[in-house]
Design a protein around this motif. Structure first.
Motif, PDB file in Angstrom:
ATOM      1  N   ASP A   1      18.086  -8.603   3.655  1.00 43.87           N
ATOM      2  CA  ASP A   1      17.321  -9.847   3.689  1.00 43.87           C
ATOM      3  C   ASP A   1      16.058  -9.705   2.854  1.00 43.87           C
ATOM      4  O   ASP A   1      15.509  -8.610   2.705  1.00 43.87           O
ATOM      5  CB  ASP A   1      16.889 -10.195   5.117  1.00 43.87           C
ATOM      6  N   VAL A   2      15.600 -10.809   2.310  1.00 46.79           N
ATOM      7  CA  VAL A   2      14.308 -10.861   1.641  1.00 46.79           C
ATOM      8  C   VAL A   2      13.445 -11.822   2.459  1.00 46.79           C
ATOM      9  O   VAL A   2      13.861 -12.941   2.743  1.00 46.79           O
ATOM     10  CB  VAL A   2      14.427 -11.346   0.181  1.00 46.79           C
ATOM     11  N   VAL A   3      12.279 -11.345   2.866  1.00 43.38           N
ATOM     12  CA  VAL A   3      11.394 -12.147   3.704  1.00 43.38           C
ATOM     13  C   VAL A   3      10.025 -12.260   3.058  1.00 43.38           C
ATOM     14  O   VAL A   3       9.617 -11.398   2.280  1.00 43.38           O
ATOM     15  CB  VAL A   3      11.254 -11.534   5.121  1.00 43.38           C
ATOM     16  N   GLN A   4       9.355 -13.351   3.356  1.00 39.60           N
ATOM     17  CA  GLN A   4       7.987 -13.550   2.891  1.00 39.60           C
ATOM     18  C   GLN A   4       7.045 -13.070   3.985  1.00 39.60           C
ATOM     19  O   GLN A   4       7.211 -13.411   5.158  1.00 39.60           O
ATOM     20  CB  GLN A   4       7.727 -15.035   2.617  1.00 39.60           C
ATOM     21  N   ALA A   5       6.061 -12.284   3.610  1.00 35.67           N
ATOM     22  CA  ALA A   5       5.061 -11.802   4.548  1.00 35.67           C
ATOM     23  C   ALA A   5       3.689 -12.173   4.013  1.00 35.67           C
ATOM     24  O   ALA A   5       3.459 -12.195   2.804  1.00 35.67           O
ATOM     25  CB  ALA A   5       5.173 -10.291   4.717  1.00 35.67           C
ATOM     26  N   ARG A   6       2.786 -12.473   4.931  1.00 38.27           N
ATOM     27  CA  ARG A   6       1.411 -12.804   4.550  1.00 38.27           C
ATOM     28  C   ARG A   6       0.525 -11.634   4.931  1.00 38.27           C
ATOM     29  O   ARG A   6       0.596 -11.133   6.062  1.00 38.27           O
ATOM     30  CB  ARG A   6       0.954 -14.056   5.287  1.00 38.27           C
ATOM     31  N   VAL A   7      -0.314 -11.196   4.007  1.00 38.76           N
ATOM     32  CA  VAL A   7      -1.255 -10.119   4.292  1.00 38.76           C
ATOM     33  C   VAL A   7      -2.362 -10.693   5.170  1.00 38.76           C
ATOM     34  O   VAL A   7      -3.054 -11.632   4.777  1.00 38.76           O
ATOM     35  CB  VAL A   7      -1.836  -9.517   2.993  1.00 38.76           C
ATOM     36  N   GLU A   8      -2.486 -10.162   6.383  1.00 38.71           N
ATOM     37  CA  GLU A   8      -3.470 -10.655   7.355  1.00 38.71           C
ATOM     38  C   GLU A   8      -4.744  -9.818   7.378  1.00 38.71           C
ATOM     39  O   GLU A   8      -5.812 -10.331   7.695  1.00 38.71           O
ATOM     40  CB  GLU A   8      -2.861 -10.677   8.761  1.00 38.71           C
TER      41      GLU A   8
ATOM     42  N   ALA B   1      -6.830  -0.032   5.525  1.00 38.09           N
ATOM     43  CA  ALA B   1      -7.131   1.141   4.708  1.00 38.09           C
ATOM     44  C   ALA B   1      -6.598   0.865   3.312  1.00 38.09           C
ATOM     45  O   ALA B   1      -5.885  -0.120   3.102  1.00 38.09           O
ATOM     46  CB  ALA B   1      -6.477   2.399   5.297  1.00 38.09           C
ATOM     47  N   GLN B   2      -6.906   1.720   2.385  1.00 39.01           N
ATOM     48  CA  GLN B   2      -6.452   1.516   1.004  1.00 39.01           C
ATOM     49  C   GLN B   2      -4.938   1.373   0.926  1.00 39.01           C
ATOM     50  O   GLN B   2      -4.419   0.604   0.132  1.00 39.01           O
ATOM     51  CB  GLN B   2      -6.907   2.681   0.131  1.00 39.01           C
ATOM     52  N   ASP B   3      -4.225   2.093   1.779  1.00 38.89           N
ATOM     53  CA  ASP B   3      -2.760   2.062   1.743  1.00 38.89           C
ATOM     54  C   ASP B   3      -2.148   1.491   3.017  1.00 38.89           C
ATOM     55  O   ASP B   3      -0.976   1.686   3.293  1.00 38.89           O
ATOM     56  CB  ASP B   3      -2.198   3.458   1.478  1.00 38.89           C
ATOM     57  N   GLN B   4      -2.933   0.757   3.790  1.00 37.61           N
ATOM     58  CA  GLN B   4      -2.458   0.223   5.074  1.00 37.61           C
ATOM     59  C   GLN B   4      -2.866  -1.237   5.197  1.00 37.61           C
ATOM     60  O   GLN B   4      -4.036  -1.574   5.026  1.00 37.61           O
ATOM     61  CB  GLN B   4      -3.078   1.022   6.220  1.00 37.61           C
TER      62      GLN B   4
ATOM     63  N   SER C   1       2.096  -3.556  11.134  1.00 36.10           N
ATOM     64  CA  SER C   1       1.256  -2.621  10.398  1.00 36.10           C
ATOM     65  C   SER C   1       2.171  -1.951   9.388  1.00 36.10           C
ATOM     66  O   SER C   1       3.196  -1.389   9.763  1.00 36.10           O
ATOM     67  CB  SER C   1       0.662  -1.593  11.357  1.00 36.10           C
ATOM     68  N   VAL C   2       1.819  -2.069   8.126  1.00 38.19           N
ATOM     69  CA  VAL C   2       2.708  -1.547   7.088  1.00 38.19           C
ATOM     70  C   VAL C   2       1.953  -0.612   6.151  1.00 38.19           C
ATOM     71  O   VAL C   2       0.778  -0.807   5.852  1.00 38.19           O
ATOM     72  CB  VAL C   2       3.374  -2.680   6.279  1.00 38.19           C
ATOM     73  N   LEU C   3       2.639   0.403   5.725  1.00 37.62           N
ATOM     74  CA  LEU C   3       2.105   1.371   4.782  1.00 37.62           C
ATOM     75  C   LEU C   3       2.471   0.922   3.377  1.00 37.62           C
ATOM     76  O   LEU C   3       3.644   0.694   3.083  1.00 37.62           O
ATOM     77  CB  LEU C   3       2.691   2.755   5.075  1.00 37.62           C
ATOM     78  N   ASN C   4       1.484   0.785   2.529  1.00 33.89           N
ATOM     79  CA  ASN C   4       1.710   0.362   1.153  1.00 33.89           C
ATOM     80  C   ASN C   4       1.780   1.600   0.270  1.00 33.89           C
ATOM     81  O   ASN C   4       0.780   2.249   0.026  1.00 33.89           O
ATOM     82  CB  ASN C   4       0.575  -0.557   0.702  1.00 33.89           C
ATOM     83  N   GLN C   5       2.977   1.922  -0.193  1.00 32.96           N
ATOM     84  CA  GLN C   5       3.158   3.077  -1.071  1.00 32.96           C
ATOM     85  C   GLN C   5       3.429   2.642  -2.506  1.00 32.96           C
ATOM     86  O   GLN C   5       4.057   3.361  -3.269  1.00 32.96           O
ATOM     87  CB  GLN C   5       4.307   3.954  -0.549  1.00 32.96           C
ATOM     88  N   THR C   6       2.961   1.465  -2.850  1.00 36.58           N
ATOM     89  CA  THR C   6       3.120   0.960  -4.211  1.00 36.58           C
ATOM     90  C   THR C   6       1.794   1.074  -4.938  1.00 36.58           C
ATOM     91  O   THR C   6       0.780   1.451  -4.360  1.00 36.58           O
ATOM     92  CB  THR C   6       3.560  -0.518  -4.216  1.00 36.58           C
ATOM     93  N   ASN C   7       1.791   0.690  -6.182  1.00 35.99           N
ATOM     94  CA  ASN C   7       0.552   0.620  -6.949  1.00 35.99           C
ATOM     95  C   ASN C   7      -0.083  -0.758  -6.858  1.00 35.99           C
ATOM     96  O   ASN C   7      -1.090  -1.019  -7.511  1.00 35.99           O
ATOM     97  CB  ASN C   7       0.823   0.974  -8.421  1.00 35.99           C
TER      98      ASN C   7
ATOM     99  N   VAL D   1      -2.223  -3.816  -5.402  1.00 33.03           N
ATOM    100  CA  VAL D   1      -3.432  -3.995  -4.608  1.00 33.03           C
ATOM    101  C   VAL D   1      -3.339  -5.377  -3.982  1.00 33.03           C
ATOM    102  O   VAL D   1      -3.200  -6.378  -4.690  1.00 33.03           O
ATOM    103  CB  VAL D   1      -4.694  -3.872  -5.479  1.00 33.03           C
ATOM    104  N   PHE D   2      -3.398  -5.431  -2.667  1.00 31.07           N
ATOM    105  CA  PHE D   2      -3.272  -6.694  -1.949  1.00 31.07           C
ATOM    106  C   PHE D   2      -4.623  -7.125  -1.407  1.00 31.07           C
ATOM    107  O   PHE D   2      -5.512  -6.310  -1.189  1.00 31.07           O
ATOM    108  CB  PHE D   2      -2.279  -6.554  -0.797  1.00 31.07           C
ATOM    109  N   LYS D   3      -4.733  -8.431  -1.168  1.00 31.23           N
ATOM    110  CA  LYS D   3      -5.914  -8.963  -0.503  1.00 31.23           C
ATOM    111  C   LYS D   3      -5.450  -9.898   0.611  1.00 31.23           C
ATOM    112  O   LYS D   3      -4.303 -10.366   0.610  1.00 31.23           O
ATOM    113  CB  LYS D   3      -6.840  -9.656  -1.485  1.00 31.23           C
ATOM    114  N   ILE D   4      -6.325 -10.147   1.555  1.00 32.98           N
ATOM    115  CA  ILE D   4      -5.990 -11.014   2.682  1.00 32.98           C
ATOM    116  C   ILE D   4      -5.541 -12.374   2.152  1.00 32.98           C
ATOM    117  O   ILE D   4      -6.169 -12.948   1.271  1.00 32.98           O
ATOM    118  CB  ILE D   4      -7.194 -11.153   3.637  1.00 32.98           C
ATOM    119  N   GLY D   5      -4.428 -12.855   2.697  1.00 37.00           N
ATOM    120  CA  GLY D   5      -3.877 -14.144   2.289  1.00 37.00           C
ATOM    121  C   GLY D   5      -2.766 -14.048   1.262  1.00 37.00           C
ATOM    122  O   GLY D   5      -2.041 -15.013   1.047  1.00 37.00           O
ATOM    123  N   ASP D   6      -2.626 -12.899   0.624  1.00 36.85           N
ATOM    124  CA  ASP D   6      -1.540 -12.727  -0.343  1.00 36.85           C
ATOM    125  C   ASP D   6      -0.189 -12.892   0.350  1.00 36.85           C
ATOM    126  O   ASP D   6      -0.015 -12.483   1.494  1.00 36.85           O
ATOM    127  CB  ASP D   6      -1.574 -11.336  -0.987  1.00 36.85           C
TER     128      ASP D   6
END
Length: 78
Positions: free
Chosen positions: A11-18, A22-25, A36-42, A44-49
């Motif tokens: 499945d592909v789902v849309q998630a909103r960054v709340e 941390a830099q990677d959390q 709570s998700v671990l971001n192991q990509t390059n 950079v997210f901001k709230i609302g993305d």
């Protein structure tokens, strides 16, 4: 195989960054549920993305960013 939360592998789902905890959390919401998700990509997210996540694994729940500049994973941690 359908998981308890209604998601299936592939499945592909849309998630909103709340929140950025941390830099990677991040905290992301999917259909009103917070993860709570671990971001192991390059990326950079901001709230609302809004991010598109691919359900990669059911146990443990693991999401892969659908469209990223560099391949990486976002993992759910209970």
């Amino acid at each position: 195989m359908k998981m308890k939360n209604g998601l299936r592998i592939g499945d592909v789902v849309q998630a909103r960054v709340e929140n950025i905890t941390a830099q990677d959390q991040i905290v992301a919401s999917i259909s009103g549920h917070f993860y709570s998700v671990l971001n192991q990509t390059n990326e950079v997210f901001k709230i609302g993305d809004i991010v598109a996540l691919y359900v990669e694994s059911a146990s443990p729940i693991r999401f892969k960013i659908k469209k990223a500049k560099h391949s990486g994973h976002i993992e759910y941690h209970a």
